[in-house]
Design an enzyme around this catalytic site. Structure first.
Site, PDB file in Angstrom:
ATOM      1  N   GLU A 113       3.387  -7.472   7.722  1.00  0.00           N
ATOM      2  CA  GLU A 113       2.118  -8.086   7.297  1.00  0.00           C
ATOM      3  C   GLU A 113       2.290  -9.139   6.200  1.00  0.00           C
ATOM      4  OE1 GLU A 113      -1.011  -5.370   6.492  1.00  0.00           O
ATOM      5  OE2 GLU A 113      -1.095  -4.732   8.571  1.00  0.00           O
ATOM      6  N   TYR A 123      -6.811  -2.705  13.056  1.00  0.00           N
ATOM      7  CA  TYR A 123      -7.672  -1.618  12.584  1.00  0.00           C
ATOM      8  C   TYR A 123      -9.140  -1.839  12.952  1.00  0.00           C
ATOM      9  CZ  TYR A 123      -3.691   0.224  10.058  1.00  0.00           C
ATOM     10  OH  TYR A 123      -2.471   0.738   9.735  1.00  0.00           O
ATOM     11  N   GLU A 183       0.760  -0.711  14.326  1.00  0.00           N
ATOM     12  CA  GLU A 183      -0.083   0.115  13.454  1.00  0.00           C
ATOM     13  C   GLU A 183      -1.507   0.147  13.997  1.00  0.00           C
ATOM     14  OE1 GLU A 183      -0.231  -0.517   9.266  1.00  0.00           O
ATOM     15  OE2 GLU A 183       1.888  -1.007   9.145  1.00  0.00           O
ATOM     16  N   ASP A 222       0.825  -1.217   0.000  1.00  0.00           N
ATOM     17  CA  ASP A 222       0.000   0.000   0.000  1.00  0.00           C
ATOM     18  C   ASP A 222       0.856   1.262   0.000  1.00  0.00           C
ATOM     19  OD1 ASP A 222      -2.352   1.418   2.400  1.00  0.00           O
ATOM     20  OD2 ASP A 222      -2.160   1.717   0.227  1.00  0.00           O
TER      21      ASP A 222
END
Ligand code: ADA
Length: 580
Positions: free
Chosen positions: A402, A454, A490, A163
């Protein structure tokens, strides 16, 4: 790999600046001998990506050529001449005066070649560099993965498996530098503390049969140590004891200066100086200890990213980012998702930041080509540790971000990388930044756990109470199973700067700030949590996709570094001690 520095024995010439530049979409350059020069070039600036310097290179991922004409000083004739490129993404080949000098795979670490036998003194020389940035499943980081290999609901254009935008070009300085014929090739410094005394162990590697001895000199407040060294073969080892050592820390990033000299029968032939921060880092039980005291990492995941520059090195931007991190009360960052510039690491030492240093292993998958990707990850670990091993600011190595560790071979893959990193540097903890949580089998052997979460954004969207409940439950579970310190590496939310909603709604500055506030409150209530890295420091460019509004907008600062509401909230949280 020592950073080029000038002194009475060595000289450095920075070739950065304007280069002649030419795209090579048909890959004709080598066949047509462009390495000897070619027509039809334009001017490009180095260091910087090519993507945003012109209108026709925005999504260009093919081959491109850089040319620079230069004169080496006649005084360099007596020594060795080297060419060093700080980083070129993704693959680079280098010629001098049309003669091939070497090549390098990997877009974020330096490489250098001795060019003494290619250089022509007293005349103009030509440096030709071919850079290509094609995406491939067998590269790290990977791209253009066939959908059947890596099913993903939303694919990016260009088709990256990560990303951030796949910028291409020469992103860091191009140096020409000289060393004496016999020279210092490498210096490794390991520091420890014994009863209030600082211990500085040095290993010096030299080249040149005429050199058998040298000396190391360590200077700082109240300290001046001078010690002879003797080489066995090309290596000399020594250990210095610093009485009443001033330890390096974020509160006091004190740096001593180490000077290494090597000599032949005719006297000193080479010298190299570098800063040394005396500190220790270790994981014990559920805590992370710096100099024997528990620490808590407050900071960010970042990106090397700015309009027009792309990923190009920009010192004023770097100074700005550090000043904003100081302003907000951060003491740490991760080099997500690739090694940052050496200049960034030097400032981390000088300004007292605690760095998780990450190889460009993002978007890893475990289908076809896994052997090649493993070999590349090992190469990057070797190159990163060789480059950054002497930085006191680097406290943890991260071997991946990740990974899609959904196949059984993932655990063995990371075990091999973990052991490789440990074999090169036993002094620092090694981690992997996971999104799988307990399903990540590598958590068994990593020294500490880094988790990206998240809740409240990608899941439980808009529902912060449920999000925090889920997060708390999962953190408790992971610690119960692994009994290791955890960093939430994160967490965050997107916000469009200037967009407001009350009550807070997703994409409003208020929602981003409230999610971050709630997460920090939860994290700081858990004794096994040793860090909170907000994702992310500033909005940054990504490839195009339905879920990206030109940028990834999870920055607490805009791409041009204007603070959003979340920045002010974080400043209150991270500086509450000073604010009382
Ligand atoms: C992941 C990834 C980041 C970014 C983030 C997001 O955690 O590591 O690079 O993509 O998600 O913004 O979704």
């Amino acid at each position: 790999m020592l950073y080029p520095k000038a002194n009475e024995f060595r000289q450095v010439m920075d070739l950065s600046g304007f280069f002649d530049f030419k795209l090579d979409p048909e890959k004709r350059g080598e066949k047509e001998n462009w390495q000897k020069g070619t027509e039809g070039c334009r001017v490009i600036s180095v260091p910087a990506s090519w993507n945003e310097q012109f209108l026709d290179t925005k999504n260009y991922l093919g081959f491109a050529w850089y040319f620079k004409r230069f004169y080496p000083p006649l005084s360099w004739k007596e020594g060795r001449v080297w060419l060093r490129i700080g980083a070129a993404n993704y693959y680079a080949k280098v010629w001098v005066n049309g003669e091939f000098v070497g090549e390098h795979e990997g877009g974020y670490l330096p490489f250098q070649f001795e060019i003494s036998d290619k250089i022509r003194f007293g005349e103009e020389n030509l440096l030709s560099i071919e850079v290509e940035n094609e995406l491939s499943p067998t590269r790290v980081p990977p791209g253009n993965i066939p959908p059947e290999e890596e099913p993903r609901p939303l694919r990016f254009y260009p088709d990256v498996n990560f990303d951030f935008f796949p910028y291409g070009g020469i992103h860091r300085p191009v140096y020409l530098f000289s060393t004496p014929k016999s020279y210092i090739e490498d210096i490794t410094v390991m520091t420890s503390i014994e009863g209030g005394k600082g211990i500085v162990e040095c290993v010096v590697v030299k080249r040149g049969e005429d050199v058998q001895e040298g000396r190391v000199h360590l200077e700082g407040k109240g300290t001046k140590i001078d010690q002879k060294i003797k080489f066995e073969g090309n290596t000399a080892k020594t250990k210095l004891t610093v009485e009443k050592a001033i330890l390096w820390s974020p509160e006091n990033p004190y740096l001593y200066e180490l000077s290494v000299e090597i000599s032949s029968s005719k006297g000193t032939v080479d010298k190299y100086c570098l800063p040394v921060g005396i500190r220790t880092i270790e994981v014990k039980g559920k805590k992370l200890y710096l100099n024997g005291k528990p620490i808590f990492l407050k900071g960010f995941g970042k990106h090397e990213d700015f309009p027009v520059l792309g990923k190009g090195l920009c010192l004023p931007l770097m100074v700005k980012d550090y000043s904003l991190m100081k302003w907000i009360g951060a003491n740490s960052f991760r080099t997500s998702h690739y090694p940052y510039s050496e200049e960034m690491m030097d400032l981390a030492d000088r300004q007292g930041f605690l760095v998780i240093d990450e190889i460009p292993a993002v978007g890893l998958f475990f289908g076809r080509g896994v052997e090649r990707r493993l070999a590349l990850c090992k190469q990057y670990i070797s190159e990163l540790i060789a480059r950054d091993k002497n930085h006191p600011s680097v406290i943890i190595w991260s071997i991946a971000n990740e990974p899609h560790s959904t196949k059984p071979q993932a655990k063995a893959f990371f075990k091999e990388l973990y052991e490789h990193a440990k074999s090169l540097d036993p002094s620092r903890p090694v981690t992997l930044v996971s999104m799988l949580g307990l399903k990540e089998e590598a958590l068994e052997f990593l020294d500490l756990i880094c988790l990206n979460r998240y809740y409240g954004w990608y899941t439980d969207s808009g529902q912060l109470d449920i999000a925090c409940q889920r997060l708390e439950k999962e953190l408790e579970e992971i610690f119960r199973v692994h009994k290791k310190p955890i960093i939430l590496s994160e967490f965050g939310a997107g916000s469009i700067a200037g967009m407001h909603a009350d009550p807070p709604e997703m994409f409003s500055e208020e929602y981003q700030a409230e999610l971050i506030r709630r997460y920090c409150e939860l994290i700081e209530s858990k004794p096994y949590m040793v860090g909170e890295h907000v994702w992310c420091f500033a909005d940054f460019k990504t490839a195009q996709a339905p879920h990206r509004v030109i940028l990834n907008r999870k920055g607490v600062f805009t791409r041009t570094r204007e603070p959003k509401l979340a920045a002010h909230i974080l400043r209150k949280i991270w500086r509450k001690k000073e604010n009382g």
